[in-house]
Design a protein around this motif. Structure first.
Motif, short mmCIF file in Angstrom:
data_model
loop_
_atom_site.label_atom_id
_atom_site.label_comp_id
_atom_site.label_asym_id
_atom_site.label_seq_id
_atom_site.Cartn_x
_atom_site.Cartn_y
_atom_site.Cartn_z
N LEU A 15 -1.94 -3.04 -11.32
CA LEU A 15 -3.20 -2.50 -10.82
C LEU A 15 -4.31 -2.63 -11.86
O LEU A 15 -5.47 -2.91 -11.53
N ARG A 48 1.67 1.88 -3.58
CA ARG A 48 0.57 2.56 -4.29
C ARG A 48 0.55 4.05 -3.96
O ARG A 48 0.30 4.88 -4.85
N HIS A 94 0.82 -1.21 0.00
CA HIS A 94 0.00 0.00 0.00
C HIS A 94 0.85 1.26 0.00
O HIS A 94 0.46 2.28 -0.59
N THR A 135 1.69 0.04 -12.29
CA THR A 135 0.47 0.54 -12.95
C THR A 135 -0.21 -0.58 -13.72
O THR A 135 -1.44 -0.69 -13.72
#
Length: 405
Positions: A144, A61, A58, A141
């Motif tokens: 995700l 991100r 996280h 990216t």
């Protein structure tokens, strides 16, 4: 597969490299973790150095979001000219993708992400990439997007005109813009077409709509293997396998057959896609549109009709004129028998912060009803080919990431 190399804990390491954008492997890779500052990551990424993330998932991100804010904060305002604004927007998006694509993660030989608090991404990666073949580095990216596509595939997209959900796969354009589906659902059918073609079927949504309208035999094509697999999956889910045959990779079905109705919703913007995932939006040089219009007359049964579903966004952006479109229609031995128009309902049409807002606000999506022109010599059926547009395939699924034109 190409590889990347880096040093970690004083040990030289390497892994296979994969990027859907076809970006080459970075020449320099450094390890990044929770101590890495966004300013440092942004500077290194702009210089071409990739950062292999080894910290908390996280936090990775959040670092990506922080770098994105720095990239977006340096984007110049769009010029007034629509075509110039479009090309500047594409360059800015390309730069953004390159910079953000330099934050990497490593998937092990089972598609496991070995990071603290990382989700289980194995099924999502198996669906997007196929069976694992060893450790592979991918942009965060992209990962995700793969995870998001998996959620789209699980939940599906409600299609009111179909009365059911469509499940897009990764790399296939998702039918989130329902206005073009509604056009196909309400356009008057040409007589009683016994056989229909859906060219560039993507998720298979338009083929399914035609089946729901009572057509008993539909051939759906696409040039993308991912789209073909997606369409077959949706046809099976909807219980329409006995009425819809999915075939390809090609634009027109092989064998030179004809149909009473031929539907095509090609990508709407005649520009070069930056990656395979862009082919649901960008049709290089309008190739798929041109191939459809050039081959349509030779594939129509007597009294048959072709339906071209196309937005005028390209015209509003100065990428194509209405005269050029009509010239292509006439050159294909076709005439326009009618047209149904609709306005977009997607959020971008009302987003004044969108650099292309002026064009999107006035956009009209049309279903052009085309017939063979008896005054023109009937061209022979086109030869079987594997080119033509990839299409989401023409209209279906978003790479499963919910892309919008």
């Amino acid at each position: 597969m190409p590889t990347i190399d880096w040093t970690e804990d004083r040990t030289a390491r390497s892994a296979a490299w994969h990027a859907e954008s076809a970006a080459p492997p970075p020449r320099r890779v450094v390890v990044a973790d929770d101590r890495t500052r966004a300013a440092t990551a942004y500077r290194l990424a702009c210089e071409g150095t990739a950062l292999l993330w080894r910290g908390d998932y996280h936090n990775g991100r959040r670092l990506l979001q922080a770098v994105a804010r720095r990239v977006d904060g340096r984007t110049p305002p769009p010029p007034a000219d629509p075509a110039a604004a479009f090309h500047l927007h594409r360059r800015a998006r390309g730069h953004r993708a390159r910079v953000l694509g330099r934050l990497l993660v490593l998937l092990d030989g089972r598609h496991t992400l070995d990071l603290r608090r990382a989700p289980d991404v194995r099924q999502a990666c198996d669906e997007a990439y196929g069976p694992p073949e060893g450790p592979v580095a991918v942009p965060l990216t992209e990962l995700l997007g793969v995870v998001g596509a998996h959620q789209w595939r699980l939940k599906g997209v409600e299609v009111p005109a179909l009365g059911a959900r469509i499940h897009p796969h990764y790399g296939v354009f998702s039918p989130v813009r329902g206005e073009y589906v509604d056009l196909v659902a309400r356009a008057p059918l040409p007589g009683s077409p016994g056989h229909a073609f859906d060219l560039g079927t993507g998720t298979g949504v338009l083929a399914a709509v035609l089946a729901r309208r009572g057509l008993g035999r539909i051939t759906a094509t696409d040039a993308s293997p991912r789209a073909l697999a997606c369409a077959r999956d949706n046809v099976r889910r909807l219980g329409l396998s006995g009425r819809i045959a999915v075939t390809g990779p090609a634009l027109f079905p092989g064998g030179g057959g004809r149909a009473g109705l031929v539907v095509c919703n090609p990508p709407w913007l005649p520009a070069r896609p930056a990656s395979g995932l862009d082919r649901g939006v960008y049709d290089p040089d309008g190739t798929m549109l041109r191939d459809f219009l050039a081959g349509l007359a030779g594939r129509l049964e007597p009294g048959g009709e072709g339906w071209l579903v196309l937005s005028d966004l390209a015209e509003r952006l100065g990428l194509r004129t209405r005269e050029q479109l009509l010239t292509l229609i006439g050159a294909g031995g076709l005439r326009v028998t009618g047209r149904l128009d609709t306005r977009p309902r997607h959020p971008r049409a009302a987003d004044t912060a969108d650099p292309l807002h002026a064009a999107r606000a006035g956009e009209v999506t049309s279903l052009w009803r085309l017939a063979a022109d008896p005054a023109a010599a009937s061209p022979p059926p086109p030869a079987h080919r594997t080119g033509g547009g990839d299409g989401r395939g023409g209209h279906g699924g978003g790479q499963g990431q919910g892309q919008q034109r």
